[in-house]
Scaffold this motif. Sequence first.
Motif, PDB file in Angstrom:
ATOM      1  N   VAL A  52       0.857  -1.180   0.000  1.00 15.82           N
ATOM      2  CA  VAL A  52       0.000   0.000   0.000  1.00 15.82           C
ATOM      3  C   VAL A  52       0.897   1.235   0.000  1.00 15.82           C
ATOM      4  O   VAL A  52       1.879   1.300   0.731  1.00 15.82           O
ATOM      5  N   GLY A  53       0.583   2.187  -0.855  1.00 16.38           N
ATOM      6  CA  GLY A  53       1.361   3.418  -0.946  1.00 16.38           C
ATOM      7  C   GLY A  53       1.570   3.816  -2.395  1.00 16.38           C
ATOM      8  O   GLY A  53       1.016   3.210  -3.315  1.00 16.38           O
ATOM      9  N   ARG A  80      -5.564   0.611   0.145  1.00 24.03           N
ATOM     10  CA  ARG A  80      -6.050  -0.521   0.931  1.00 24.03           C
ATOM     11  C   ARG A  80      -7.253  -1.138   0.224  1.00 24.03           C
ATOM     12  O   ARG A  80      -8.056  -0.437  -0.373  1.00 24.03           O
ATOM     13  N   THR A  81      -7.370  -2.433   0.299  1.00 18.86           N
ATOM     14  CA  THR A  81      -8.520  -3.108  -0.276  1.00 18.86           C
ATOM     15  C   THR A  81      -9.681  -3.006   0.701  1.00 18.86           C
ATOM     16  O   THR A  81      -9.487  -2.726   1.874  1.00 18.86           O
ATOM     17  N   VAL A 110      -7.889 -12.231   5.549  1.00 16.95           N
ATOM     18  CA  VAL A 110      -8.139 -11.293   6.640  1.00 16.95           C
ATOM     19  C   VAL A 110      -7.722 -11.922   7.963  1.00 16.95           C
ATOM     20  O   VAL A 110      -8.116 -13.039   8.283  1.00 16.95           O
ATOM     21  N   THR A 111      -6.921 -11.190   8.712  1.00 14.04           N
ATOM     22  CA  THR A 111      -6.552 -11.579  10.071  1.00 14.04           C
ATOM     23  C   THR A 111      -6.792 -10.363  10.959  1.00 14.04           C
ATOM     24  O   THR A 111      -7.150  -9.298  10.482  1.00 14.04           O
ATOM     25  N   GLY A 112      -6.580 -10.516  12.233  1.00 10.88           N
ATOM     26  CA  GLY A 112      -6.811  -9.414  13.159  1.00 10.88           C
ATOM     27  C   GLY A 112      -7.954  -9.751  14.093  1.00 10.88           C
ATOM     28  O   GLY A 112      -8.237 -10.920  14.344  1.00 10.88           O
ATOM     29  N   LYS A 113      -8.626  -8.738  14.575  1.00  6.90           N
ATOM     30  CA  LYS A 113      -9.684  -8.938  15.557  1.00  6.90           C
ATOM     31  C   LYS A 113     -10.997  -8.354  15.056  1.00  6.90           C
ATOM     32  O   LYS A 113     -11.011  -7.403  14.286  1.00  6.90           O
ATOM     33  N   SER A 158      -6.788  -3.014   8.748  1.00  4.24           N
ATOM     34  CA  SER A 158      -5.349  -3.200   8.920  1.00  4.24           C
ATOM     35  C   SER A 158      -4.636  -2.227   7.993  1.00  4.24           C
ATOM     36  O   SER A 158      -5.276  -1.388   7.364  1.00  4.24           O
ATOM     37  N   THR A 159      -3.346  -2.370   7.889  1.00  3.58           N
ATOM     38  CA  THR A 159      -2.595  -1.488   6.990  1.00  3.58           C
ATOM     39  C   THR A 159      -2.919  -1.763   5.527  1.00  3.58           C
ATOM     40  O   THR A 159      -2.673  -0.924   4.681  1.00  3.58           O
ATOM     41  N   THR A 160      -3.512  -2.937   5.239  1.00  4.64           N
ATOM     42  CA  THR A 160      -3.808  -3.287   3.852  1.00  4.64           C
ATOM     43  C   THR A 160      -5.301  -3.425   3.542  1.00  4.64           C
ATOM     44  O   THR A 160      -5.682  -3.496   2.390  1.00  4.64           O
TER      45      THR A 160
END
Length: 175
Positions: A52-53, A80-81, A110-113, A158-160
């Motif tokens: 991303v960027g 980001r998607t 997808v990961t995270g919370k 997230s960042t993406t």
Amino acid sequence: MKYGRPVAVTVKVTSTQGTPTGKVRVLEGSRNLGTTTLSGGAASFRLRGLAVGTHTLTVVYDGNATHATSQATVTVKVMRTTSRTKVSTPSVTVGTAPRATVTVISNVTVTGKATVTVRKGTTVVAKVTGTLRSGVVTVTLPKLARGTYAVSATYGGSTTITGSTGGTTLVVNPR
């Protein structure tokens, strides 16, 4: 361009001395992202894995016996998607701890919370957070009194991947 999708780069090399032949490369800084051979003076690249960027890419034509080398730059922005969050809860009876399944859908893993919030009217009666595995998590909610509840699930992103929220209704029936 959205993260996780290939970036298409099309190259056209022209000359007044006939159709150029030979190799073209796409570079980001000194890193070679791809090399291919011109066909009819053109070539296409499908670049994967750009973060991303904003990326400044340099397309380099290596030249041949009759054509000099040349290059051009192009700026590509990878954003980001997006994600979409769904939550499902089966109806339960009083005295049973309901379960909520959260699914976060995106074009990348997808990961995270994800956080599930249960409301009775405007009052928050429960909030449970779980860790997503490949975009899915099932959490156990506390036992609830008889009634109808609004259930929402929130993925913070997230960042993406962008965050998203989804909702459903949970009915707790008498015994």
